[in-house]
Scaffold this motif. Structure first.
Motif, mmCIF file in Angstrom:
data_model
loop_
_atom_site.group_PDB
_atom_site.id
_atom_site.type_symbol
_atom_site.label_atom_id
_atom_site.label_comp_id
_atom_site.label_asym_id
_atom_site.label_seq_id
_atom_site.Cartn_x
_atom_site.Cartn_y
_atom_site.Cartn_z
ATOM 1 N N PHE A 248 -71.427 -40.519 9.975
ATOM 2 C CA PHE A 248 -70.510 -41.500 10.047
ATOM 3 C C PHE A 248 -69.433 -41.326 8.995
ATOM 4 C CE2 PHE A 248 -68.842 -45.651 8.702
ATOM 5 C CZ PHE A 248 -68.408 -46.219 9.811
ATOM 6 N N VAL A 249 -69.672 -40.780 7.808
ATOM 7 C CA VAL A 249 -68.852 -40.713 7.005
ATOM 8 C C VAL A 249 -67.971 -39.459 7.275
ATOM 9 C CG1 VAL A 249 -68.634 -39.778 4.515
ATOM 10 C CG2 VAL A 249 -70.242 -41.816 5.128
ATOM 11 N N SER A 250 -68.355 -38.335 7.656
ATOM 12 C CA SER A 250 -67.560 -37.216 7.886
ATOM 13 C C SER A 250 -66.904 -37.451 9.050
ATOM 14 C CB SER A 250 -68.431 -35.722 8.128
ATOM 15 O OG SER A 250 -69.768 -36.246 8.583
ATOM 16 N N THR A 251 -67.342 -38.049 10.227
ATOM 17 C CA THR A 251 -66.699 -38.244 11.289
ATOM 18 C C THR A 251 -65.390 -39.276 10.964
ATOM 19 O OG1 THR A 251 -68.408 -38.502 12.587
ATOM 20 C CG2 THR A 251 -66.506 -39.309 13.736
ATOM 21 N N SER A 252 -65.573 -40.288 9.989
ATOM 22 C CA SER A 252 -64.589 -41.072 9.535
ATOM 23 C C SER A 252 -63.391 -40.422 8.787
ATOM 24 C CB SER A 252 -65.025 -42.267 8.810
ATOM 25 O OG SER A 252 -65.792 -42.885 9.360
ATOM 26 N N ILE A 253 -63.947 -39.431 7.802
ATOM 27 C CA ILE A 253 -62.963 -38.624 7.004
ATOM 28 C C ILE A 253 -62.171 -37.556 7.727
ATOM 29 C CG2 ILE A 253 -62.852 -36.830 5.144
ATOM 30 C CD1 ILE A 253 -65.445 -38.538 4.174
ATOM 31 N N PRO B 18 -56.818 -32.539 12.423
ATOM 32 C CA PRO B 18 -56.735 -31.707 13.566
ATOM 33 C C PRO B 18 -58.052 -31.330 14.110
ATOM 34 C CG PRO B 18 -55.503 -30.617 11.619
ATOM 35 C CD PRO B 18 -55.794 -31.697 11.313
ATOM 36 N N GLN B 19 -58.397 -31.296 15.178
ATOM 37 C CA GLN B 19 -59.738 -31.160 16.020
ATOM 38 C C GLN B 19 -60.526 -30.038 15.489
ATOM 39 O OE1 GLN B 19 -59.352 -30.683 20.041
ATOM 40 N NE2 GLN B 19 -59.581 -32.887 20.470
ATOM 41 N N ASP B 20 -59.743 -28.929 14.987
ATOM 42 C CA ASP B 20 -60.404 -27.702 14.459
ATOM 43 C C ASP B 20 -60.906 -27.949 13.268
ATOM 44 O OD1 ASP B 20 -60.272 -26.417 16.980
ATOM 45 O OD2 ASP B 20 -58.556 -25.321 16.103
ATOM 46 N N ALA B 21 -60.419 -28.940 12.243
ATOM 47 C CA ALA B 21 -60.810 -29.097 10.968
ATOM 48 C C ALA B 21 -62.299 -29.031 10.889
ATOM 49 C CB ALA B 21 -60.207 -30.209 10.246
ATOM 50 N N ILE B 22 -63.291 -29.597 11.778
ATOM 51 C CA ILE B 22 -64.520 -29.797 11.237
ATOM 52 C C ILE B 22 -65.231 -28.246 11.449
ATOM 53 C CG2 ILE B 22 -64.408 -32.196 12.420
ATOM 54 C CD1 ILE B 22 -66.031 -30.846 14.991
ATOM 55 N N TYR B 23 -64.541 -27.446 11.677
ATOM 56 C CA TYR B 23 -65.288 -25.989 11.676
ATOM 57 C C TYR B 23 -64.976 -25.330 10.247
ATOM 58 C CZ TYR B 23 -65.966 -27.256 16.584
ATOM 59 O OH TYR B 23 -66.376 -27.888 17.776
ATOM 60 N N SER B 24 -63.900 -26.031 9.638
ATOM 61 C CA SER B 24 -63.451 -25.228 8.475
ATOM 62 C C SER B 24 -64.169 -25.433 7.212
ATOM 63 C CB SER B 24 -61.895 -25.644 8.288
ATOM 64 O OG SER B 24 -61.569 -25.382 6.790
ATOM 65 N N THR B 25 -64.460 -24.404 6.585
ATOM 66 C CA THR B 25 -65.071 -24.430 5.065
ATOM 67 C C THR B 25 -63.982 -24.410 3.923
ATOM 68 O OG1 THR B 25 -65.462 -22.287 5.253
ATOM 69 C CG2 THR B 25 -67.203 -23.852 6.091
ATOM 70 N N ASP B 26 -62.862 -24.212 4.233
ATOM 71 C CA ASP B 26 -61.751 -24.211 3.350
ATOM 72 C C ASP B 26 -61.568 -25.317 2.558
ATOM 73 O OD1 ASP B 26 -59.447 -23.569 1.952
ATOM 74 O OD2 ASP B 26 -58.014 -23.571 3.597
ATOM 75 N N GLN C 104 -72.808 -42.788 22.696
ATOM 76 C CA GLN C 104 -71.975 -41.988 21.737
ATOM 77 C C GLN C 104 -70.344 -42.271 22.027
ATOM 78 O OE1 GLN C 104 -71.363 -39.828 19.551
ATOM 79 N NE2 GLN C 104 -72.777 -38.335 19.942
ATOM 80 N N ILE C 105 -69.755 -42.192 20.920
ATOM 81 C CA ILE C 105 -68.412 -42.518 20.784
ATOM 82 C C ILE C 105 -67.567 -41.180 21.111
ATOM 83 C CG2 ILE C 105 -68.673 -44.422 19.318
ATOM 84 C CD1 ILE C 105 -67.492 -42.738 17.141
ATOM 85 N N THR C 106 -66.042 -41.357 21.366
ATOM 86 C CA THR C 106 -65.476 -40.314 21.451
ATOM 87 C C THR C 106 -64.341 -40.382 20.455
ATOM 88 O OG1 THR C 106 -64.455 -41.377 23.289
ATOM 89 C CG2 THR C 106 -65.386 -39.187 23.760
ATOM 90 N N PRO C 107 -64.079 -39.384 19.709
ATOM 91 C CA PRO C 107 -64.661 -38.130 19.633
ATOM 92 C C PRO C 107 -65.911 -38.203 18.871
ATOM 93 C CG PRO C 107 -62.899 -38.145 17.857
ATOM 94 C CD PRO C 107 -62.834 -39.403 18.845
ATOM 95 N N GLY C 108 -67.013 -37.529 19.197
ATOM 96 C CA GLY C 108 -68.310 -37.830 19.100
ATOM 97 C C GLY C 108 -68.595 -37.632 17.613
ATOM 98 N N PHE C 109 -69.912 -38.199 17.251
ATOM 99 C CA PHE C 109 -70.411 -38.195 15.986
ATOM 100 C C PHE C 109 -71.140 -36.574 15.967
ATOM 101 C CE2 PHE C 109 -71.133 -42.756 15.785
ATOM 102 C CZ PHE C 109 -70.486 -42.904 14.691
ATOM 103 N N SER D 235 -70.334 -30.523 16.710
ATOM 104 C CA SER D 235 -71.064 -29.604 15.678
ATOM 105 C C SER D 235 -70.245 -29.612 14.541
ATOM 106 C CB SER D 235 -71.872 -28.374 16.229
ATOM 107 O OG SER D 235 -72.479 -28.885 17.213
ATOM 108 N N PHE D 236 -70.464 -30.295 13.479
ATOM 109 C CA PHE D 236 -69.502 -30.260 12.454
ATOM 110 C C PHE D 236 -70.227 -28.686 11.493
ATOM 111 C CE2 PHE D 236 -66.984 -33.880 11.246
ATOM 112 C CZ PHE D 236 -67.325 -34.559 12.296
ATOM 113 N N ASN D 237 -69.165 -28.180 11.163
ATOM 114 C CA ASN D 237 -69.785 -26.842 10.399
ATOM 115 C C ASN D 237 -68.677 -26.777 9.149
ATOM 116 O OD1 ASN D 237 -70.766 -24.635 9.378
ATOM 117 N ND2 ASN D 237 -70.178 -23.358 11.109
ATOM 118 N N ILE D 238 -68.900 -27.567 8.186
ATOM 119 C CA ILE D 238 -67.950 -27.433 7.077
ATOM 120 C C ILE D 238 -68.722 -27.072 5.641
ATOM 121 C CG2 ILE D 238 -66.633 -29.300 8.020
ATOM 122 C CD1 ILE D 238 -68.131 -31.332 6.080
ATOM 123 N N GLY D 239 -69.823 -26.346 6.127
ATOM 124 C CA GLY D 239 -70.495 -25.973 4.844
ATOM 125 C C GLY D 239 -70.603 -26.670 3.392
#
Lengths: 395, 279
Positions: A214-219, A224-232, A302-307, A374-378
């Motif tokens: 819930f926290v990361s989805t809110s943040i 941008p959509q691709d941000a959830i795959y970034s570990t930068d 499930q909400i959109t964009p999803g958890f 699928s969040f992948n933010i390391g």
């Protein structure tokens, strides 16, 4: 005479002390011995003449339901495969997943093989991390034919370094008696929370994945959509508006800013009616509704964009010496039979494609087994919980 | 070898095992975590981790919160336990018998289970609030609040403390009390001039035990405490396990150790005083 007697007492006291101390020493020796025992079959596995079963050590983590599932699955596997024994090493969630990974890495660096870990279970971030450290074995269709049951895109995503054996997602769980039209986007959810003060709760993100999601989805809502795959780490400056929203929501959530510990903490609140809506893991909701711990009126959406959601993976350390046996076990885990047990025990989504599963199982996951991300933010996840603790919890 | 020398050697040999044990499981870990806590982000050594403890707003409130909960718990535990012990020592009857038989029960109930029991009992929709609602009283928030931690601490600490104190009180001979009464001492006077001074040492021991037990507690504060401020034990676990900042966790641990050693100092001082008085 008197002195002699006293001396004897002292001597026997000393002897006793040393026996006890020596006892401790022996125990440690035994432990060493048993760990070298465990590695002994490794060398014998290359020798086809040996008839002793190969024992593989399987390290996994998670809640109690994960342990129950493996405790059911492994005896079934061992019954069919007399030549392989699986030693389950359960690490309760939140206590030692990271050290297990560090162990594999350290063993590799020290030239000690895979550190006696032959199979390891963890989430996507560990697959990626281990991919960079070159820790995982590449799994192919030739060695494990049942990999064919898995969606090939999912396998490509992890470059065949891991098999997804089950999946679940965070969803909104709500009491359908109180909530007739559940929110379908994050904004609608915020609005619902503000209109229904103290009827929504999410758990402390450092103690469980549902609150964390819930926290990361809110943040990441306005990123941008691709941000959830970034570990930068540079992305951290864009978190401000998300944290501001969470801070503001604090006034409207359960107890005006109480975040229960663990995924179960919020489920308990939903069960006793203190709140009407929570983010929760789909498998936990399904299981507890089935057992009657949650009221039958509990529904999920499930909400959109999803958890956050996604598979849990099994990885084979590259340096494991018992790969053949591990492949055999993985083949069993990915069979429709074993997947059926996983679904039944854990209420998780199967790791293989739904089309390979019986129709009734396919039906039970309608609407929930899709739409998650699928969040992948390391390691950024650590930063999120840290900042959440100081800005949202301690406001 | 002279006799005194022999005895001295013997004494040393007898002390060595316990000293070694203490050294390996207490002294070395403390020294190691102290060294660890001095390491800063850049890899060098300084006091930045401790500076963080007192400059970070959240951390500072954690420390104050921990001290507050610990002191309040200690005071209530000691008062209740002492009253219970005195009551059990100087009264008789069926009620006292019943208390004597049952007051130890909490010791045998595992902490996590007891804590969940408290949550069910005292939670917002718990049993107590449902009963109170019938007579129109709304229960204030106890669970997820410091009140919950304090109540849990009472549950965990009263039985053992009462046991310690009642064994001390049992050691006071009736003859002393009776002779005091015979020469005309009132009840209060007997208590303050005889009973309390004679059990004072155990009282101090009990205070030390409760203080150390509460300040380092984890289960109850984790499950029933607020999200912020946290008790130091909970914060330590979070910093160590979730944020994975070992050095910072070591600094919190060492600071907790310092807090405990303040009390340990008073305890040891009173012991030493007594020893020298005896010599």
């Amino acid at each position: 005479m008197f002195h002699l007697k006293k001396g004897l007492t002292v001597l026997s006291a000393l002897a006793l002390t040393f026996t006890v101390l020596a006892g401790c020493g022996n125990k440690a020796d035994n432990a060493n011995a048993s760990s070298s025992d465990a590695s002994a079959p490794a060398s014998s596995s290359s020798n086809p003449a040996s008839s002793a079963p190969v024992e593989i050590s399987f390290y996994f983590t998670g809640s109690q339901n994960v342990k129950d599932m493996w405790d059911t699955l492994v005896p079934k596997f061992e019954e069919q495969n007399k030549d392989v024994k699986v030693k389950l090493v359960y690490i309760p969630s939140g206590t030692g997943a990271q050290p297990t990974y560090d162990r594999i890495l350290a063993a590799k660096k020290a030239g000690k093989g895979s550190g006696d870990i032959d199979l390891y279970e963890d989430s996507l971030s560990t697959v990626t991390k281990g991919g960079k450290d070159d820790l995982w074995d590449k799994l192919s269709l030739d060695s494990i034919p049942n990999i064919g049951n898995i969606n090939s895109k999912t396998m490509d995503n992890v470059s065949h370094l891991a098999v997804p054996y089950r999946a679940s997602a965070v969803v909104l769980a709500y009491n359908s008696e109180k909530v007739t039209t559940p929110p379908s986007t994050l904004d609608e959810l915020y609005e619902w929370i503000r209109n229904n003060p103290e009827k929504f709760a999410y758990n402390d993100p450092s103690t469980g994945g549902s609150g964390n999601s819930f926290v990361s989805t809110s943040i990441y809502k306005d990123l941008p959509q691709d941000a959830i795959y970034s570990t930068d780490p540079a992305i951290q400056k864009d978190w401000d508006s998300g944290f501001a929203t969470l801070k503001d929501l604090g006034k409207y959530v359960y107890g005006k800013g109480i975040y229960p510990k663990k995924n179960q903490g919020t489920l308990d609140l939903l069960a006793n009616g203190e709140v009407d809506m929570i983010p929760a893991w789909s498998d936990m909701v399904l299981e507890q509704t089935a057992k009657g711990q949650l009221p039958a009126t509990t529904k999920m959406k499930q909400i959109t964009p999803g958890f956050n959601g996604g598979p849990t993976y099994l990885m084979v350390p590259k340096l494991s010496e018992k790969k053949e046996a591990v492949y055999q076990f993985l083949g069993y885990v990915m069979s429709p039979e074993a997947q059926g047990i996983i679904v039944e025990k854990m209420h998780g989504f199967p790791g293989i494609e739904l089309a390979n599963m019986p129709q009734e199982i396919q039906d039970s996951f309608k609407g929930v087994s899709e739409g998650f991300r699928s969040f992948n933010i390391g390691d950024l996840d650590k930063e999120i919980t840290k900042r959440w603790q100081s800005e949202v919890a301690a406001q | 070898m002279s006799k005194t020398m022999k005895m001295g050697m013997l004494g040393l040999i007898l002390v060595i095992p316990s000293f070694l044990l203490l050294f390996v499981i207490v002294v070395i870990p403390i020294a190691l975590s102290f060294v660890e806590s001095l390491r800063n982000d850049a890899g060098g050594f300084d006091l930045s981790r401790y500076q963080f403890l007192f400059t970070d707003k959240a951390m500072r409130s954690n420390i104050l919160f921990t001290l507050k909960v610990t002191i309040v718990s200690c005071v209530i535990v000691l008062i209740v336990s002492y009253a219970l012990a005195v009551y059990m020592r100087f009264s008789s009857g069926r009620l006292v018998e019943l208390i004597r038989k049952t007051y130890m029960i909490p010791i045998f109930i595992p902490g996590v289970i007891a804590t969940y029991g408290l949550i069910n009992l005292l939670g917002n929709h718990g049993w107590l609030s449902r009963f109170l609602l019938l007579i129109g009283i709304t229960l204030p928030r106890i669970i997820f609040d410091q009140k919950g931690i304090i109540i849990a601490n009472l549950w965990f600490n009263i039985p053992f403390t009462a046991m310690l104190l009642s064994s001390a009180l049992a050691g006071i001979p009736n003859s002393v009390l009776e002779s005091a009464k015979d020469v005309g001492a009132g009840r209060l006077r007997v208590f303050f001039q005889i009973v309390f001074p004679l059990s004072y040492k155990t009282f101090l021991v009990a205070a030390t035990f409760v203080f150390m037990g509460v300040i380092g507690s984890f289960t109850a504060p984790f499950l029933v405490g607020p999200n912020a401020p946290q008790m130091l034990g909970v914060s330590m676990e979070q910093v160590f396990g979730v944020f994975q900042e070992r050095e910072q966790a070591a600094a919190i641990a060492f600071f907790t150790f310092l807090l405990c050693s303040v009390l340990g100092y008073f305890y040891i001082r009173s012991m030493v005083k007594e020893e020298t008085a005896r010599l």
